[in-house]
Design a protein around this motif. Structure first.
Motif, PDB file in Angstrom:
ATOM      1  N   SER A   1       4.536   7.385  10.676  1.00 43.42           N
ATOM      2  CA  SER A   1       5.027   6.793   9.609  1.00 43.42           C
ATOM      3  C   SER A   1       4.826   5.521   9.748  1.00 43.42           C
ATOM      4  O   SER A   1       5.033   4.622  10.823  1.00 43.42           O
ATOM      5  CB  SER A   1       6.542   6.813   9.644  1.00 43.42           C
ATOM      6  N   VAL A   2       4.318   4.820   8.587  1.00 49.10           N
ATOM      7  CA  VAL A   2       3.815   3.463   8.385  1.00 49.10           C
ATOM      8  C   VAL A   2       5.058   2.740   7.711  1.00 49.10           C
ATOM      9  O   VAL A   2       5.340   3.243   6.390  1.00 49.10           O
ATOM     10  CB  VAL A   2       2.549   3.095   8.006  1.00 49.10           C
ATOM     11  N   VAL A   3       5.612   1.785   7.895  1.00 52.52           N
ATOM     12  CA  VAL A   3       6.640   1.084   7.313  1.00 52.52           C
ATOM     13  C   VAL A   3       6.179  -0.184   6.641  1.00 52.52           C
ATOM     14  O   VAL A   3       5.710  -1.047   7.530  1.00 52.52           O
ATOM     15  CB  VAL A   3       7.726   0.763   8.186  1.00 52.52           C
ATOM     16  N   LEU A   4       6.346  -0.356   5.452  1.00 57.34           N
ATOM     17  CA  LEU A   4       5.836  -1.470   4.772  1.00 57.34           C
ATOM     18  C   LEU A   4       6.738  -2.101   3.582  1.00 57.34           C
ATOM     19  O   LEU A   4       6.976  -1.352   2.677  1.00 57.34           O
ATOM     20  CB  LEU A   4       4.439  -0.965   4.072  1.00 57.34           C
ATOM     21  N   PRO A   5       7.535  -2.820   3.826  1.00 64.40           N
ATOM     22  CA  PRO A   5       8.395  -3.608   3.096  1.00 64.40           C
ATOM     23  C   PRO A   5       7.591  -4.637   2.280  1.00 64.40           C
ATOM     24  O   PRO A   5       7.049  -5.342   2.667  1.00 64.40           O
ATOM     25  CB  PRO A   5       9.625  -4.252   3.880  1.00 64.40           C
ATOM     26  N   THR A   6       8.050  -4.624   0.672  1.00 60.70           N
ATOM     27  CA  THR A   6       7.572  -5.603   0.064  1.00 60.70           C
ATOM     28  C   THR A   6       8.397  -6.394  -0.909  1.00 60.70           C
ATOM     29  O   THR A   6       9.368  -5.699  -1.366  1.00 60.70           O
ATOM     30  CB  THR A   6       6.113  -5.141  -0.593  1.00 60.70           C
ATOM     31  N   ARG A   7       8.255  -7.457  -1.325  1.00 60.84           N
ATOM     32  CA  ARG A   7       8.894  -8.198  -2.345  1.00 60.84           C
ATOM     33  C   ARG A   7       8.145  -9.248  -3.229  1.00 60.84           C
ATOM     34  O   ARG A   7       7.473 -10.241  -2.651  1.00 60.84           O
ATOM     35  CB  ARG A   7      10.259  -8.698  -2.035  1.00 60.84           C
ATOM     36  N   ASP A   8       7.770  -8.970  -4.215  1.00 62.89           N
ATOM     37  CA  ASP A   8       7.151  -9.724  -5.239  1.00 62.89           C
ATOM     38  C   ASP A   8       5.720 -10.386  -4.723  1.00 62.89           C
ATOM     39  O   ASP A   8       5.350 -11.748  -4.769  1.00 62.89           O
ATOM     40  CB  ASP A   8       8.036 -11.235  -5.458  1.00 62.89           C
ATOM     41  N   ARG A   9       4.940  -9.380  -4.174  1.00 69.42           N
ATOM     42  CA  ARG A   9       3.755  -9.560  -3.664  1.00 69.42           C
ATOM     43  C   ARG A   9       2.775  -8.715  -4.299  1.00 69.42           C
ATOM     44  O   ARG A   9       1.893  -8.174  -3.726  1.00 69.42           O
ATOM     45  CB  ARG A   9       3.735  -9.607  -2.394  1.00 69.42           C
ATOM     46  N   ALA A  10       2.978  -8.564  -5.636  1.00 65.70           N
ATOM     47  CA  ALA A  10       2.223  -7.527  -6.509  1.00 65.70           C
ATOM     48  C   ALA A  10       0.282  -7.935  -6.322  1.00 65.70           C
ATOM     49  O   ALA A  10      -0.388  -7.063  -6.279  1.00 65.70           O
ATOM     50  CB  ALA A  10       2.206  -7.848  -7.743  1.00 65.70           C
ATOM     51  N   ALA A  11       0.063  -9.204  -5.904  1.00 63.85           N
ATOM     52  CA  ALA A  11      -1.091  -9.506  -6.089  1.00 63.85           C
ATOM     53  C   ALA A  11      -1.846  -9.074  -4.586  1.00 63.85           C
ATOM     54  O   ALA A  11      -2.729  -8.881  -4.237  1.00 63.85           O
ATOM     55  CB  ALA A  11      -1.434 -10.968  -6.477  1.00 63.85           C
ATOM     56  N   LEU A  12      -0.898  -9.374  -3.516  1.00 69.82           N
ATOM     57  CA  LEU A  12      -1.417  -8.910  -2.347  1.00 69.82           C
ATOM     58  C   LEU A  12      -1.340  -7.474  -1.725  1.00 69.82           C
ATOM     59  O   LEU A  12      -2.098  -7.161  -1.042  1.00 69.82           O
ATOM     60  CB  LEU A  12      -0.665  -9.844  -1.265  1.00 69.82           C
ATOM     61  N   LEU A  13      -0.270  -6.820  -2.363  1.00 69.94           N
ATOM     62  CA  LEU A  13       0.140  -5.471  -1.850  1.00 69.94           C
ATOM     63  C   LEU A  13      -1.033  -4.499  -1.843  1.00 69.94           C
ATOM     64  O   LEU A  13      -1.041  -3.821  -0.749  1.00 69.94           O
ATOM     65  CB  LEU A  13       1.390  -4.954  -2.670  1.00 69.94           C
ATOM     66  N   PRO A  14      -1.944  -4.512  -2.956  1.00 67.80           N
ATOM     67  CA  PRO A  14      -2.968  -3.531  -2.753  1.00 67.80           C
ATOM     68  C   PRO A  14      -3.637  -3.764  -1.586  1.00 67.80           C
ATOM     69  O   PRO A  14      -4.484  -2.680  -1.067  1.00 67.80           O
ATOM     70  CB  PRO A  14      -3.612  -3.593  -4.150  1.00 67.80           C
ATOM     71  N   ARG A  15      -3.963  -4.857  -1.165  1.00 64.33           N
ATOM     72  CA  ARG A  15      -4.958  -4.997  -0.141  1.00 64.33           C
ATOM     73  C   ARG A  15      -4.263  -4.315   1.406  1.00 64.33           C
ATOM     74  O   ARG A  15      -4.964  -3.701   2.128  1.00 64.33           O
ATOM     75  CB  ARG A  15      -5.161  -6.521   0.050  1.00 64.33           C
ATOM     76  N   ALA A  16      -2.939  -4.722   1.380  1.00 64.00           N
ATOM     77  CA  ALA A  16      -2.380  -4.163   2.647  1.00 64.00           C
ATOM     78  C   ALA A  16      -2.405  -2.568   2.547  1.00 64.00           C
ATOM     79  O   ALA A  16      -2.642  -1.863   3.505  1.00 64.00           O
ATOM     80  CB  ALA A  16      -1.036  -4.509   2.677  1.00 64.00           C
ATOM     81  N   VAL A  17      -1.941  -1.847   1.141  1.00 67.13           N
ATOM     82  CA  VAL A  17      -1.968  -0.471   1.097  1.00 67.13           C
ATOM     83  C   VAL A  17      -3.525   0.170   1.679  1.00 67.13           C
ATOM     84  O   VAL A  17      -3.624   1.224   1.970  1.00 67.13           O
ATOM     85  CB  VAL A  17      -1.430  -0.301  -0.440  1.00 67.13           C
ATOM     86  N   GLY A  18      -4.556  -0.544   0.917  1.00 70.54           N
ATOM     87  CA  GLY A  18      -5.778  -0.272   1.011  1.00 70.54           C
ATOM     88  C   GLY A  18      -6.205  -0.380   2.449  1.00 70.54           C
ATOM     89  O   GLY A  18      -6.996   0.802   2.635  1.00 70.54           O
ATOM     90  N   SER A  19      -5.680  -1.007   3.316  1.00 65.28           N
ATOM     91  CA  SER A  19      -6.245  -0.858   4.755  1.00 65.28           C
ATOM     92  C   SER A  19      -5.206   0.143   5.418  1.00 65.28           C
ATOM     93  O   SER A  19      -5.858   0.652   6.509  1.00 65.28           O
ATOM     94  CB  SER A  19      -5.613  -2.241   5.382  1.00 65.28           C
ATOM     95  N   VAL A  20      -4.142   0.828   5.063  1.00 67.60           N
ATOM     96  CA  VAL A  20      -3.728   2.004   5.221  1.00 67.60           C
ATOM     97  C   VAL A  20      -4.637   3.287   4.823  1.00 67.60           C
ATOM     98  O   VAL A  20      -4.874   4.086   5.716  1.00 67.60           O
ATOM     99  CB  VAL A  20      -2.153   2.318   4.989  1.00 67.60           C
TER     100      VAL A  20
END
Lengths: 314, 317
Positions: free
Chosen positions: A93-112
């Motif tokens: 299970s990969v735990v990824l909290p986020t808030r107001d980082r719509a521009a960055l988030l896809p890059r983090a998700v892409g690395s998973v």
């Protein structure tokens, strides 16, 4: 010969006087020796102090080499992990909290999504974002991704939401401004497979600009960081970033302290290593970029939190 | 009374009182000097201890220097492997890979696959089935690469089996692999490159990676993969082995290149000793093989370890 002389000779006074004079000059010679020796003492003392200093340097150098050795071992272990055949395939299970980082988030998700190890679930907790984050999350179409709603009470509370929902045997973490190394989950699975008694591992971090990350200016170039595990050192300062930590999932915990929002990784590692040591896993876990705005580890009350964490685990 | 007074006057007259005073003063002075001397001796003891410690520091310094040299060799492995991966070879000698096997039908395909996966194509693989009683025959029958040749060993152990392959080898160079290990995909290319670069070199050994050295040395477990590449030192080799068999390679036709069939586990050490009696081997900073400590019945954990070690050491004594 006078009577006095005769008397002196008869009583041996002259001989005694001669002996006393010889003893006195002997004492003078001794005094000169002792004095001369004492004058050399400061020189020896300096020499000793110098040796002590050399010893300190030697210890520093030994630590430096151990660090370089660990860094070199990263290459060996990652090469090994890339080629080894895993004997098990636990869900991670990969735990990824986020808030107001719509521009960055896809890059983090892409690395998973780019992980070479396929058996994972990604728990993204949207912690009450007011930007375009819901749209970004709605567009994700991999069934292994689960989107959860946070309470808006910060990253620690958001991670607890994910932990409550997690189904994996193992838990790993990622922050929305970082990127996971493609072989990290594979390395985590391999490490727990190799060492059944291990409860928690942490890997290496690559930081683009350590000086900027610490708020000390910059610029600096990317560097790798991997501290040797030592509980005493951990009680003094953190040894691993959130995204480099992975642990077995237990019903009894761990839980994130929701009053902590900048050094929660440190608090987590302290909780997890109360009874057993963490395994230092020489493999790159994540790439840490210091350019994202509003990084939590720079928030204004971080010093107060450091004191709080230290006092909790004292 | 009168007698005492006369005696006192007599003493003064003869200078005895003055002498007594000088003696008192001398005594006091000697006392002080004695104390100063003892203090000085204590200081000296401290200095001596410090100097002894200095010797210890020097030993530490030598250890650190060795450690740095090791780290440096490990870093060079990356450089050399990168070089070899990009270098254009001018020659393409046939390399014979010697692979003995017994009752490892489940592991053997993995070992063979690592030879099939070599980036250097000009090899022959000589698999010697040393009287297996499991499905090894079936595994070998299923191989269909023309570069693989299979042999039947006499069942007298891995050394005799390797000799069967060496006698049948057609290559210019001989390399080795054990059935529980994996060859690095660039290893044969590295070997070809090294012998091309150094025409006078007869023998070389590369680096090998061990997943858990503590388990291999039977000191528990829990170690992570580490790279091993020992610097060449004939004296050290006479005490213990410096390279795994899978990391060794030599030119074909060397008279010393024959395994002592009386040995069970330490044939590789014995081979390296024989091959380097006259020649100095090249230490090639490139990964040759991956060594896994999980396989059952590893020879290096076998019962003949001590006997073998004594036999090998006795030969060079």
């Amino acid at each position: 010969m006078s009577l006095l002389d005769r008397l002196r000779r008869a009583t041996g006074t002259d001989d005694v006087a001669g002996a006393v004079a010889r003893a006195e000059s002997e004492a003078d010679r001794l005094a000169r020796d002792v004095d001369g020796e004492a004058r050399t003492h400061p020189r020896y003392g300096d020499g000793l102090a110098h040796i002590g200093e050399l010893e300190r340097h030697l210890h520093e150098i030994r630590d430096d080499i151990a660090t370089v050795d660990r860094h070199v071992q990263i290459g060996t272990v990652m090469d090994w992990v890339a080629r080894v055949q895993l004997r098990s395939s636990p869900l991670v299970s990969v735990v990824l909290p986020t808030r107001d980082r719509a521009a960055l988030l896809p890059r983090a998700v892409g690395s998973v999504l780019a992980q070479t190890y396929p058996n994972w679930e990604l728990l993204v907790v949207d912690d009450a974002s007011t930007d375009d984050t819901p749209t970004v999350l709605a567009a994700l179409d991999d069934p292994r991704i689960r989107v959860l709603s946070g309470t808006g009470r910060g990253a620690s509370a958001a991670r607890n939401v994910a932990l409550d929902a997690a189904a994996g045997e193992l838990v790993a973490y990622l922050d929305d401004d970082n990127r996971m190394h493609p072989d990290w989950l594979r390395a985590v699975v391999w490490a727990f497979e190799q060492q059944p008694a291990t409860e928690v591992v942490y890997g290496a971090i690559v930081i683009d600009d350590l000086a900027r990350a610490r708020g000390q200016g910059g610029p600096a170039l990317p560097r790798i960081g991997l501290h040797r595990f030592e509980r005493a050192a951990l009680e003094h300062h953190n040894l691993a970033d959130m995204g480099t930590i992975a642990h077995r999932r237990n019903p009894s915990g761990p839980r994130f302290d929701e009053t902590v929002s900048g050094v929660e990784d440190w608090d987590l590692l302290l909780q997890l290593t109360g009874a057993t040591d963490a395994l230092t896993l020489p493999a790159v876990a994540l790439y840490y970029e210091s350019t994202a705005p509003g990084r939590l580890s720079q928030h204004p009350d971080v010093d107060g939190e450091i004191e709080l964490v230290r006092s909790k685990h004292r | 009374m009168i007698k005492q007074r006369a005696l006192a006057r007599l003493r003064r007259w003869a200078g005895a009182d003055a002498l007594a005073e000088r003696l008192d003063a001398l005594e006091a002075r000697l006392g002080e000097l004695g104390a100063a001397q003892r203090a000085s001796a204590a200081e000296h003891a401290r200095f001596d201890a410090g100097l002894e410690h200095h010797g210890e520091l020097e030993r530490h310094l030598h250890e650190i220097r060795d450690h740095v040299a090791t780290v440096e060799r490990h870093v060079q492995v990356g450089t050399v492997m990168d070089w070899i991966a990009r270098a254009e070879l001018r020659t393409s000698p046939l390399i014979s890979v010697v692979l003995p096997s017994r009752n490892r039908a489940t592991l053997l395909p993995r070992a063979i696959d690592t030879v099939l996966a070599q980036s250097y194509p000009h090899w022959e693989l000589l698999v010697v089935d040393d009287a297996s009683t499991d499905d090894t025959t079936g595994v070998l029958a299923g191989l269909d690469d023309a570069r693989i040749r299979t042999f039947t060993g006499p069942g007298r152990g891995v050394c005799a089996a390797r000799n069967v392959a060496i006698d049948a080898a057609r290559g210019e160079v001989i390399a080795y692999l054990d059935d529980d290990n994996r060859m690095h995909p660039e290893w044969l290319r590295s070997v070809a490159w090294a012998f091309e670069q150094q025409p006078d070199t007869q023998v070389l050994y590369g680096a090998f990676v061990v997943d858990d050295i503590r388990r291999v040395q039977r000191e528990g477990s829990g170690e992570l993969p580490r790279l091993f590449l020992h610097r060449w030192d004939r004296t050290a080799l006479e005490r213990h082995n410096l390279a795994d068999i899978g990391a060794m390679a030599h030119r074909a036709g060397l008279p010393e290149a024959h395994f002592d069939e009386a040995l069970r586990e330490m044939g590789d050490w014995d081979l390296l000793l024989r091959l380097t009696t006259e020649a100095t081997p090249l230490v090639l900073p490139a990964v040759a093989c991956y060594y896994e400590s999980h396989a059952v019945d590893r020879l290096s954990a076998g019962p003949t370890r001590v006997v073998d070690a004594d036999r090998v050491r006795n030969k060079v004594r």
